[in-house]
Scaffold this active site. Sequence first.
Site, PDB file in Angstrom:
ATOM      1  N   GLU A   1       3.777  -8.371  27.214  1.00 57.30           N
ATOM      2  CA  GLU A   1       4.040  -8.242  28.631  1.00 57.30           C
ATOM      3  C   GLU A   1       3.555  -7.969  29.218  1.00 57.30           C
ATOM      4  OE1 GLU A   1       7.695  -6.863  25.426  1.00 57.30           O
ATOM      5  OE2 GLU A   1       5.701  -7.110  26.166  1.00 57.30           O
TER       6      GLU A   1
ATOM      7  N   CYS B   1       8.942  -2.199  24.751  1.00 58.50           N
ATOM      8  CA  CYS B   1       8.216  -0.911  23.933  1.00 58.50           C
ATOM      9  C   CYS B   1       8.425  -0.043  24.856  1.00 58.50           C
ATOM     10  CB  CYS B   1       6.958  -0.651  24.057  1.00 58.50           C
ATOM     11  SG  CYS B   1       5.902  -0.912  24.759  1.00 58.50           S
TER      12      CYS B   1
ATOM     13  N   CYS C   1       5.765  -1.646  28.443  1.00 62.39           N
ATOM     14  CA  CYS C   1       6.313  -2.516  28.389  1.00 62.39           C
ATOM     15  C   CYS C   1       7.172  -2.189  29.679  1.00 62.39           C
ATOM     16  CB  CYS C   1       6.478  -3.756  27.784  1.00 62.39           C
ATOM     17  SG  CYS C   1       4.846  -4.250  26.917  1.00 62.39           S
TER      18      CYS C   1
ATOM     19  N   ALA D   1      -3.687 -26.907 -13.577  1.00 63.92           N
ATOM     20  CA  ALA D   1      -5.167 -27.041 -13.774  1.00 63.92           C
ATOM     21  C   ALA D   1      -4.848 -28.396 -15.403  1.00 63.92           C
ATOM     22  CB  ALA D   1      -6.275 -25.880 -14.363  1.00 63.92           C
TER      23      ALA D   1
ATOM     24  N   TRP E   1      -9.829 -32.041  -7.742  1.00 64.99           N
ATOM     25  CA  TRP E   1      -8.722 -30.939  -6.776  1.00 64.99           C
ATOM     26  C   TRP E   1      -7.559 -31.329  -6.845  1.00 64.99           C
ATOM     27  CZ3 TRP E   1     -10.184 -27.087  -3.858  1.00 64.99           C
ATOM     28  CH2 TRP E   1     -11.411 -26.082  -3.374  1.00 64.99           C
TER      29      TRP E   1
ATOM     30  N   THR F   1      -8.607 -15.183 -12.103  1.00 56.28           N
ATOM     31  CA  THR F   1      -9.312 -15.959 -10.668  1.00 56.28           C
ATOM     32  C   THR F   1     -10.092 -15.910 -10.782  1.00 56.28           C
ATOM     33  OG1 THR F   1      -7.171 -17.464 -11.056  1.00 56.28           O
ATOM     34  CG2 THR F   1      -8.508 -17.288  -8.505  1.00 56.28           C
TER      35      THR F   1
ATOM     36  N   ARG G   1     -11.997 -21.782   5.564  1.00 56.54           N
ATOM     37  CA  ARG G   1     -13.211 -23.342   6.167  1.00 56.54           C
ATOM     38  C   ARG G   1     -12.230 -24.679   7.765  1.00 56.54           C
ATOM     39  NH1 ARG G   1     -14.041 -21.700   0.683  1.00 56.54           N
ATOM     40  NH2 ARG G   1     -12.765 -23.350   0.103  1.00 56.54           N
TER      41      ARG G   1
ATOM     42  N   GLU H   1      -2.631 -16.437  -4.145  1.00 55.72           N
ATOM     43  CA  GLU H   1      -3.041 -17.338  -4.414  1.00 55.72           C
ATOM     44  C   GLU H   1      -2.858 -17.714  -5.504  1.00 55.72           C
ATOM     45  OE1 GLU H   1      -6.005 -19.927  -2.058  1.00 55.72           O
ATOM     46  OE2 GLU H   1      -4.948 -19.906  -0.467  1.00 55.72           O
TER      47      GLU H   1
ATOM     48  N   GLY I   1      -3.413 -16.249 -10.196  1.00 58.08           N
ATOM     49  CA  GLY I   1      -3.779 -17.141 -10.755  1.00 58.08           C
ATOM     50  C   GLY I   1      -2.526 -17.207 -11.662  1.00 58.08           C
TER      51      GLY I   1
END
Length: 342
Positions: A52, A75, A85, A163, A171, A197, A208, A273, A275
């Site tokens: 705000e 707030c 705010c 896998a 991949w 992992t 990336r 992520e 395993g």
Amino acid sequence: MDDDRWMGAALALAERTRGRTAPNPNVGCVIVRAGRVVGRGWTQVGGRPHAEAMALHDAGEDARGATAYTTLEPCAHRSSRGPACADLLIAAGVARVVMALGDPDPRTDRIGTARLRDAGIVVVAGARAADATRSMAGFLTRQRLGRPVVTLKLATSLDGCIALANGTSRWITGPEARAHAHLERSRHEAILVGRGTWQVDAPRLDVRLAGLAERSPMRIVLSAQSQASTRRGSSLSGGEGERAWEDVGKGDPVWIATPDSIATLPADHLLVEGGAATAAAFLRADLVDRLLLYRAPLLIGAGTASIGDIGLADLGTAHGRWHLHDARQLGTDRLEVYERGR
């Protein structure tokens, strides 16, 4: 309909710093006068300035008599980091405030709304509340459950493998799906993998994508071994805030011993992520709030299962836990996003 439209614009702005504002929520705000946006703002990295305040600064004198659309109740508490705010909106002379959600923080909860109304400002609540709840899930989960919102990411074959039998996993999914996964990383303060992992695959766990590399999350490793204590000690319990995240994110990973330890992390968004054992541990503890399932059009057969035993003994209890929120095609792969029903 106009309120929903402009709230949509505020929600889009809020996404710009999702995963970058903790412990504050990522809020978006637009100020509209005579059908035209005169001010835009979103919570800045580190939590200040608030959305705000940014939007009012952008609008200037055009804020007088306008409508402010904000994804969270303004707030009401004063802070050394900036004014409340609600007070800024009153001083700017806005005529109307449309908000998506009330703020569960007891310093503001209904107080901000009351202060605006006492100043003669019309307040409308509930515009696109479901979308705002999803947008600020990290902040709201921290307020409600005392931990970050947890997203589990799985990239599997059609038959649920991550896998080959020999462990080869690069991949399974194509470049489009992998790019989307990096975008998801950029929207989380922390990313977690299991000890196996980490040691076998040595994942970089960074972002990336061009222009987003600086948003690489803090790296967390889950290990059941007793020596897997939090390496940064008290700096992870909130005392040093953002500086601690940056130090850890660029250096060694933080090791934690149990999924419950995530409550002490200075993060409101955690991406898990891998395993299979780690995914099972979080599911078994019912700590997963969101599931990203990237499915590649291939069959592996005798490969590595994506999830270990989660302790399910009755199929009847499994129904109704997960609700499909989104599905899309990413190149040749299919993404499905599920949310935990609670």
